[in-house]
Design a protein around this motif. Structure first.
Motif, mmCIF file in Angstrom:
data_model
loop_
_atom_site.group_PDB
_atom_site.id
_atom_site.type_symbol
_atom_site.label_atom_id
_atom_site.label_comp_id
_atom_site.label_asym_id
_atom_site.label_seq_id
_atom_site.Cartn_x
_atom_site.Cartn_y
_atom_site.Cartn_z
ATOM 1 N N ASN A 1 -6.468 0.518 8.643
ATOM 2 C CA ASN A 1 -5.271 0.710 7.822
ATOM 3 C C ASN A 1 -4.838 -0.531 7.056
ATOM 4 O O ASN A 1 -3.965 -0.456 6.195
ATOM 5 C CB ASN A 1 -4.103 1.192 8.702
ATOM 6 N N ASP A 2 -5.440 -1.681 7.352
ATOM 7 C CA ASP A 2 -5.067 -2.912 6.657
ATOM 8 C C ASP A 2 -5.804 -3.099 5.336
ATOM 9 O O ASP A 2 -5.458 -3.999 4.555
ATOM 10 C CB ASP A 2 -5.327 -4.132 7.546
ATOM 11 N N GLN B 1 9.215 4.445 5.498
ATOM 12 C CA GLN B 1 8.883 5.810 5.099
ATOM 13 C C GLN B 1 9.000 5.948 3.578
ATOM 14 O O GLN B 1 9.869 5.334 2.964
ATOM 15 C CB GLN B 1 9.810 6.819 5.786
ATOM 16 N N THR B 2 8.140 6.761 3.006
ATOM 17 C CA THR B 2 8.179 7.022 1.565
ATOM 18 C C THR B 2 9.173 8.146 1.291
ATOM 19 O O THR B 2 9.004 9.263 1.780
ATOM 20 C CB THR B 2 6.789 7.423 1.045
ATOM 21 N N THR C 1 4.021 6.929 3.947
ATOM 22 C CA THR C 1 4.387 5.590 4.407
ATOM 23 C C THR C 1 4.055 4.564 3.328
ATOM 24 O O THR C 1 3.061 4.695 2.625
ATOM 25 C CB THR C 1 3.606 5.225 5.690
ATOM 26 N N ILE C 2 4.913 3.554 3.215
ATOM 27 C CA ILE C 2 4.629 2.397 2.368
ATOM 28 C C ILE C 2 4.383 1.213 3.299
ATOM 29 O O ILE C 2 5.256 0.839 4.087
ATOM 30 C CB ILE C 2 5.783 2.071 1.414
ATOM 31 N N LYS C 3 3.193 0.638 3.235
ATOM 32 C CA LYS C 3 2.839 -0.498 4.087
ATOM 33 C C LYS C 3 2.959 -1.789 3.282
ATOM 34 O O LYS C 3 2.606 -1.828 2.100
ATOM 35 C CB LYS C 3 1.413 -0.347 4.624
ATOM 36 N N LYS D 1 3.434 -8.009 8.850
ATOM 37 C CA LYS D 1 3.237 -6.634 8.380
ATOM 38 C C LYS D 1 4.460 -5.809 8.735
ATOM 39 O O LYS D 1 5.089 -6.039 9.770
ATOM 40 C CB LYS D 1 2.013 -5.982 9.039
ATOM 41 N N TRP D 2 4.783 -4.853 7.890
ATOM 42 C CA TRP D 2 5.814 -3.878 8.217
ATOM 43 C C TRP D 2 5.591 -2.638 7.353
ATOM 44 O O TRP D 2 4.745 -2.650 6.453
ATOM 45 C CB TRP D 2 7.211 -4.462 8.010
ATOM 46 N N SER D 3 6.340 -1.598 7.629
ATOM 47 C CA SER D 3 6.211 -0.372 6.833
ATOM 48 C C SER D 3 7.549 0.354 6.792
ATOM 49 O O SER D 3 8.413 0.147 7.640
ATOM 50 C CB SER D 3 5.128 0.544 7.400
ATOM 51 N N VAL E 1 -3.385 -2.997 2.117
ATOM 52 C CA VAL E 1 -2.473 -4.127 1.852
ATOM 53 C C VAL E 1 -3.246 -5.405 1.553
ATOM 54 O O VAL E 1 -2.824 -6.214 0.721
ATOM 55 C CB VAL E 1 -1.473 -4.359 3.014
ATOM 56 N N ASP F 1 0.869 -1.177 0.000
ATOM 57 C CA ASP F 1 0.000 0.000 0.000
ATOM 58 C C ASP F 1 0.905 1.226 0.000
ATOM 59 O O ASP F 1 1.490 1.586 1.023
ATOM 60 C CB ASP F 1 -0.897 -0.029 1.243
#
Length: 318
Positions: free
Chosen positions: A306-307, A34-35, A15-17, A30-32, A310, A10
């Protein structure tokens, strides 16, 4: 070895999830990150590739088990070519060959779609849509986006503009929208639209109201503050919320009368108001809904938070 894992990405402006899911949609990791939008966003795709490869190593996941990657992104997406353009919050002013680069860098096939569309897929598959084939999704944030799932497929339209529910005209000759039209839902039900409505109402209201006092004093007012004040009984705040619900109800009826989904799912930051907003929207949509639609379509709140992005992105890879 059976292929039974999906990777969802996502891509957002800050943020990139990421998530690794089973082929049944169960999120396992799950992880993320920074964009990094510097230098025209040229680091974004390499960062995605590096993060996927790195985490597959961390989790010791056999790459032969991965079915593929799905990615949701802002901007205008050419689904067939796997390119993205006009994603200005990513600094992607020119067309980006996202699919080609990620497939080359990871060795997996990639499916890509607009971020609002993939959130709709997520809610339809594993959220409030209950895996139904006909689900419509409205997301209320800085803008108003959406995704329409019909017969199990996303509606993209001839020019890729299918699902632009934020640009349903709810107030002819109303507020000017960034799209150039007037009276779009986005100008009334987005976070900024709610505040705009409240400011207009405050100019005409002469009674007692904490919201009016804040606006007149030049205090910072957000959509969350307006909803919180409405819950506390502030008259002006309640009038604002009622008008927002009316516009959402009207737009929802237009969608439902056209597609007759099993559910219209409302998500996004503004929808954090929860049942307080949903029940008002439901009350307002009924007078505009076709009788059969009124009894077969439900107004629901999003369940995945927020899920959704993804999970919906991963479903593209199925």
């Amino acid at each position: 070895m059976a292929k039974d894992k999906l990777i969802g990405v996502d891509l957002g402006g800050t943020t990139i999830k990421f998530a690794i899911l089973t082929d049944e949609g169960e999120v396992q990791q799950k992880w993320s990150i920074q964009t990094n939008v510097l230098d025209g966003g040229k680091y974004i795709v390499p960062d995605i590739i590096e993060s996927i490869n790195h985490h597959l190593d961390i989790y010791q996941l056999d790459r032969n088990r991965v079915i593929g990657i799905g990615l949701g992104t802002p901007g205008t997406v050419n689904i067939a070519e796997g390119t993205v353009k006009g994603a200005y919050n990513l600094n992607w002013a020119t067309e980006q060959p996202v699919k080609e680069a990620i497939e080359a860098g990871t060795g997996f096939s990639l499916k890509i779609d607009n971020d609002a569309n993939v959130a709709a897929l997520g809610e339809a598959w594993k959220g409030a849509g209950n895996n139904d084939d006909d689900v419509s999704f409205i997301t209320l944030g800085t803008g108003v986006g959406g995704g329409l799932v019909a017969n199990g497929q996303l509606i993209h339209g001839a020019g890729g503009a299918g699902g632009e529910v934020g640009h349903i005209i709810v107030e002819p000759n109303g507020y000017l929208c960034t799209c150039g039209n007037r009276g779009c839902l986005e100008q009334y039900a987005s976070a900024t639209g709610v505040v705009h409505l409240a400011q207009d109402f405050a100019e005409q209201y002469v009674g007692q109201s904490r919201l009016k006092q804040m606006i007149d004093n030049g205090d910072e007012v957000t959509s969350k503050i307006i909803f919180d004040l409405a819950k506390d009984g502030d008259f002006l705040a309640n009038e604002t919320v009622n008008k927002v619900a009316y516009y959402l109800g009207y737009a929802s009826a237009m969608i439902a009368n056209t597609l007759n989904p099993s559910a219209i799912v409302i998500g996004g930051g503004v929808a954090a108001a929860g049942e307080f907003l949903r029940e008002r929207v439901e009350k307002d949509w009924k007078p505009f809904a076709f009788p059969t639609v009124r009894t077969s379509t439900r107004i629901k709140l999003a369940e995945l938070g927020n899920d959704a992005g993804v999970i919906g992105a991963a479903s593209l890879a199925r």
